[in-house]
Design an enzyme around this catalytic site. Structure first.
Site, mmCIF file in Angstrom:
data_model
loop_
_atom_site.group_PDB
_atom_site.id
_atom_site.type_symbol
_atom_site.label_atom_id
_atom_site.label_comp_id
_atom_site.label_asym_id
_atom_site.label_seq_id
_atom_site.Cartn_x
_atom_site.Cartn_y
_atom_site.Cartn_z
ATOM 1 N N SER A 1 0.815 -1.361 -0.027
ATOM 2 C CA SER A 1 0.168 0.365 0.289
ATOM 3 C C SER A 1 0.856 0.865 0.381
ATOM 4 O O SER A 1 1.274 1.340 -0.842
ATOM 5 C CB SER A 1 -0.976 -0.145 1.039
ATOM 6 N N ASP B 1 -8.695 -4.151 -5.567
ATOM 7 C CA ASP B 1 -7.878 -3.579 -4.897
ATOM 8 C C ASP B 1 -8.641 -1.576 -4.816
ATOM 9 O O ASP B 1 -8.920 -1.743 -5.865
ATOM 10 C CB ASP B 1 -6.429 -3.303 -5.185
ATOM 11 N N HIS C 1 -7.112 -6.091 -1.316
ATOM 12 C CA HIS C 1 -6.405 -4.552 -0.645
ATOM 13 C C HIS C 1 -4.791 -5.685 -0.339
ATOM 14 O O HIS C 1 -3.767 -5.674 0.028
ATOM 15 C CB HIS C 1 -6.638 -3.712 0.062
#
Length: 293
Positions: free
Chosen positions: A105, A244, A271
Site C-alpha cells: 500500500s 483492490d 487490498h
C-alpha cells in the site's frame, strides 16, 4: 508464535524505531517489509512470517510515529524522511548486505521511492497494492466510489464533501467500501485490527493521509514519482488484488514504467491479499525471491 522472532528497538535518526526480525532456520535471503498507512503498523504484515519456512528471513518495523515507534518532529512527516529512515535501519541491521524489499500500500510508494535512490542495496523489489502517484490513486478510488450501490455512494459524497466524517451513514458507507476493496472477509484478523487501531491512535495517518483510505487530504496528497521509477533496474514484482482500492490500473502504470517487471493480479482479492490468499501470496513472493538470489 515468536520463538524465531527477535523484537527490539534501533535508534534511527535520533528516535527509537521498533523492529521484529523473524529468522529463517536455513537462511537463503533477507526480506525487509514496509507497512502501509501512512500510519499503520507492521502487524497486518505478519502473515509474511510464513516465508521463513522457505529460507527467507523477514524484517518488520514500525515506521516513524507508527505502532510502537517514537515520533519525530512533525516537520519530518515526509516520504523522503521515511526513505532515509529505512536506509539507516537496513544499514544498522544488515550492513552492506543486499536485501529484498517489499512495500504494501503506502509502503509500496515508500519502497518505490527507496528503490529510486538506493536500488544498489537491493536484490529485488516487491510492490504490493502500491502506488507511484497519489492523485491517480485518488482518481481511481473515486471511480470505485461511483460504482458503489447508490445508498453508500451518495452518503460518501454528501457527508464527505462537508467533512462530516463521524456521521453514522458515512461510517456505514466507509465500512461497506472497506469490505469490498480493503479486505473481502467477514472476520478481520486481529493483526489487521491492531494496525488499524494504531493508525487511529497515532498522528501520522491523520497528518500524512487524512480521515480515511479514500479521502487523502494530508501532506502526501500531491505526491507522484511516476516519472522517476523507470530508473529502477532491479528485478521487480508488482501485485494487486482484482478489487483492490489501489486498483489494477495503478499497478499497471508501475508495471509499464519499470522495464522487465512482473505483474500479478490476485483474482477475487482486494487490498490485503496477504490475508485473502495467504498461501498463494506467500508462494508468489517466496518464488520470486528465490528466483533472484
Amino acid at each position: 508464535m515468536d520463538q524465531e522472532c527477535i523484537e527490539n528497538y534501533a535508534k534511527v535518526n535520533g528516535i527509537y524505531i521498533y523492529y521484529k526480525l523473524c529468522k529463517a532456520p536455513e537462511e537463503k535471503a533477507k526480506l525487509m517489509t514496509m507497512h502501509g498507512g501512512p500510519g499503520m503498523s507492521h502487524d497486518y504484515l505478519l502473515s509474511l512470517r510464513d516465508m521463513t519456512k522457505e529460507g527467507i528471513t523477514v524484517l518488520f518495523y514500525d515506521q516513524f510515529g507508527c505502532g510502537r515507534s517514537e515520533e519525530p518532529d512533525q516537520s519530518k512527516f515526509t516520504i523522503d524522511y521515511g526513505v532515509e529512515e529505512a536506509e539507516a535501519l537496513r544499514s544498522k541491521l544488515f550492513g552492506n548486505e543486499k536485501v529484498f524489499l517489499m512495500g504494501s500500500s503506502y509502503g509500496g510508494a515508500l519502497a518505490l521511492a527507496y528503490a529510486v535512490k538506493y536500488q544498489d542495496h537491493l536484490k529485488g523489489l516487491i510492490v504490493s497494492g502500491g502506488l507511484s502517484s497519489v492523485p491517480l490513486t485518488v482518481k481511481e478510488m473515486n471511480r470505485l466510489i461511483d460504482e458503489l450501490p447508490a445508498k453508500y455512494r451518495d452518503a460518501i459524497k454528501k457527508y464527505g464533501s462537508s467533512g462530516s466524517y463521524e456521521n453514522p451513514e458515512y461510517q456505514e458507507a466507509v465500512n461497506y467500501f472497506y469490505h469490498q476493496h480493503l479486505l473481502r472477509s467477514e472476520d478481520w484478523p486481529p493483526e489487521v485490527l491492531k494496525s488499524l487501531e494504531y493508525a487511529e491512535r497515532r498522528n501520522v495517518y491523520r497528518i500524512m493521509n487524512g480521515p480515511n483510505e479514500f479521502t487523502i487530504t494530508g501532506t502526501i496528497k500531491d505526491w507522484d514519482i511516476t516519472d522517476k521509477i523507470s530508473a529502477i533496474k532491479i528485478p521487480t514484482l508488482i501485485t494487486v488484488g482484482e478489487y483492490d482500492e489501489v486498483t489494477p490500473n495503478v499497478a499497471r502504470v508501475i508495471h509499464e514504467k519499470i522495464a522487465g517487471s512482473e505483474l500479478h493480479v490476485f483474482r477475487d482479492c482486494s487490498h490485503l491479499t496477504m490475508w485473502e490468499d495467504r498461501e498463494g501470496y506467500n508462494k508468489l513472493l517466496s518464488d520470486f525471491i528465490l528466483k533472484h538470489l
